[in-house]
Design an enzyme around this catalytic site. Structure first.
Site, PDB file in Angstrom:
ATOM      1  CD  GLU A 197     -21.575  31.737  31.094  1.00  0.00           C
ATOM      2  OE1 GLU A 197     -21.646  32.826  31.690  1.00  0.00           O
ATOM      3  OE2 GLU A 197     -21.761  30.650  31.652  1.00  0.00           O
ATOM      4  CE1 TYR A 220     -24.788  34.044  31.498  1.00  0.00           C
ATOM      5  CE2 TYR A 220     -24.697  34.979  33.700  1.00  0.00           C
ATOM      6  CZ  TYR A 220     -24.266  34.044  32.779  1.00  0.00           C
ATOM      7  OH  TYR A 220     -23.348  33.130  33.153  1.00  0.00           O
TER       8      TYR A 220
END
Length: 606
Positions: free
Chosen positions: A503, A506
């Protein structure tokens, strides 16, 4: 992983109970129960004839400490002890407790070992079938409302299970290996209620029934045997797995390799016929398929505990380095170790084995551990937690420019995890650097924290996750997440990766913060422009730019455009439309689509 996911059905949230554990000491191995404690011996000194003082020689073997609980089939109240540990560790995501639960060979009736954070459970036989639990080893997500995406840092190894209801539940996320297990039934990888889940890793295991991932977004299974596999969400990868589903990416999203090119299973504790601890070192396999222990005693060698310095929390880097210089291996018992200089592994064949997620914290910006360019080092089973002063690197495998051929006896890095932030402020420019040729990185999670304490775009700054400079390096089960720039950079020749989960960070404040020259964002996985041969199978990158959902990531993967650089089964996903990818790899692959959380895929590149 995020604290919520754009998928349905979280379950109920029981109130966690924090309890107290009274551990019993485990005194086994070559050292007798009356042997002196090893803690702090490096600071004890003896006068030499010339009046100069020198450190005492450190002993091998000894006491494994209060946080290693050893059970045998005749002990009373085993379940009560297991429950005590679980009550303390169930929701202690960033706590200081560390525990290893070890079961001597035999049969145990009616147990349910629920595993919380920093808890490892393992059998002490040479084969999983030597230690049978008629019951379960359970991971669920009641502590977090049925959301299993934060069920990190726990493990199960070397046990046979006969699940109470026919199926064992193992609902984990990253850094939660399931190794050398024999499940005489099925395995459910989802939490109760089938809520969010994001794991995971199985190796050298036999599951006689069905493996059911249900809501698990991705999974890697290596050198195992399964009855069947139920479903896939985004990215299910198999190498060397008997009973694996056929290759069918992206629908269903199965990536299947008949064999694993090179593997060598993780070292593990066992007891001999006299009840003394030893450490088994499995042999290297090429083109591996199925479990290593299927025909009885596994191939490899066994060493007595007397050849290990049994480290305890509070031991200094000087103590650990003295032990290594004496020719001892290291067994890190559960706890947190602060080091003010690198732990230096110089000797070929050295083993550094952690129990119960033993954790090394580098102080004052040092590198936590360095490995020389030598054959056969085995690092396994510990966590490196970055300190508040920036470290240039956290783990170095070989010095810069390392070039020796280690194909016959490679260094292995297994269940060695890295964390920057979360438990407190931490910084590191680069987490792991691999310079030595033929290194095998078998299951790691390199994580710049997205939640916890000490978290923020600059607070836990960490630009790069893994950098590979060595040639012929193989990664099997590579999880790298949330770095400020590149998550993986690969400059060595003939590198291979089987399964990658990523990922992007964020918390990027805006598009400018991730701008890479003229390119929008840093690729999750970048192969250097001078690399002529590289191959990857089953690689995925996700974005969840929740601070600025308008951020655009140009691609998840970047590689030179030449025939020898090949990728199979790539995907990128925008989680709920928080940021978007324009392509999958280079200029290839469709953009992600709005808020749909549907992967964009590339089956073969180029």
């Amino acid at each position: 992983m995020p604290e919520s996911r754009p998928t349905p059905d979280p379950g109920p949230t029981p109130t966690p109970v924090i309890g107290r554990v009274i551990g019993r000491r485990a005194v086994l191995g070559a050292a007798a129960a009356s042997a002196p404690a090893v803690l702090g011996l490096s600071t004890a000194a003896a006068a030499s004839p010339g009046g100069r003082r020198k450190p005492r020689r450190l002993p091998g073997g000894g006491d494994l400490g209060p946080n290693v609980l050893v059970f045998d089939p005749f002990m009373p109240d085993i379940q009560a002890r297991l429950d005590e540990v679980f009550r303390q560790q169930e929701s202690a995501q960033f706590g200081t407790g560390r525990y290893a639960l070890l079961f001597k060979p035999g049969t145990y009736q009616g147990l349910n070992a629920q595993l919380g954070f920093y808890t490892s459970i393992a059998g002490l036989g040479l084969s999983p079938d030597d230690t049978t639990i008629n019951g379960d080893v359970t991971v669920d997500a009641g502590w977090f409302g049925g959301n299993a995406t934060q069920n990190f840092w726990r493990s199960a190894e070397n046990l046979a299970l006969v699940p109470a209801n026919g199926t064992n539940r193992w609902a984990v996320a990253q850094a939660a290996p399931f190794r050398r297990m024999h499940v005489r039934g099925g395995l459910n990888l989802a939490p109760s209620g089938y809520g969010w889940a994001s794991g995971g890793y199985i190796a050298d295991s036999r599951i006689e029934g069905q493996v059911a991932p249900y809501s698990q977004q991705q999974w890697y299974t290596r050198d195992s045997a399964i009855g069947s596999w139920l479903n896939g969400v985004w990215n299910m990868v198999f190498s060397g797995v008997e009973g694996a589903p056929a290759q069918s990416f992206p629908n269903p999203p199965y990536t299947t390799l008949d064999t694993t090119p090179v593997s060598r299973e993780k070292p593990f504790l066992h007891v001999d016929g006299s009840g003394r601890f030893r450490v088994f070192l499995p042999a290297k396999r090429t083109d591996a398929r199925g479990v290593s222990w299927g025909n009885g005693t596994p191939r490899g060698t066994s060493m007595p505990l007397s050849r290990f310095y049994v480290a305890r929390p509070g031991d200094s880097a000087a103590t650990l380095n003295q032990a290594l210089a004496q020719g001892l291996h290291l067994l890190l018992t559960p706890g947190i170790y602060h080091v003010d200089r690198p732990v230096q592994v110089n000797r070929p064949g050295t083993v550094v084995l952690g129990l119960g997620y033993a954790t090394i914290v580098p102080d004052n910006g040092v590198t936590a551990m360095r490995v020389a360019d030598v054959d056969g080092v085995r690092l396994a089973g510990f966590l490196i937690d970055a300190g508040p002063v920036n470290s240039r690197t956290l783990l170095e495998i070989g010095p810069r420019g390392a070039s020796r051929d280690h194909s016959a006896d490679p260094t292995t890095v297994q269940d060695v995890f890295v964390r920057i932030g979360g438990a407190g402020a931490g910084k590191a420019t680069t987490s792991i650097v691999v310079n030595s040729r033929h290194t095998i990185v078998d299951h790691t999670w390199i994580w710049r924290a997205d939640h916890g304490t000490g978290v923020g775009w600059e607070t836990n700054r960490a630009d790069y996750g893994l950098v590979v400079n060595g040639d012929d390096v193989l990664c099997t089960g590579l999880f790298v997440e949330h770095f400020n720039k590149y998550d993986v950079q690969w400059y060595g020749r003939r590198g291979r990766t089987i399964f990658f989960q990523n990922e992007k960070a964020y918390d990027a404040p805006d598009q400018a913060a991730i701008q890479n020259g003229s390119v929008k964002g840093y690729a999750a996985y970048k192969v250097g422009e001078d690399v002529t041969e590289h191959e990857g199978w089953g690689l995925g990158s996700y974005c969840y730019y929740n601070v600025d959902p308008t951020i655009t990531q140009h691609h998840g993967f970047s590689a030179p455009d030449r025939p020898g650089v090949r990728f199979h089964d790539l995907l990128v996903v925008s989680l709920g439309g928080n940021g978007q990818y324009e392509h999958v790899i280079n200029e290839t692959g469709a953009p992600t689509s709005g808020t749909s959380t549907v992967p964009s895929t590339v089956v073969s590149y180029p």
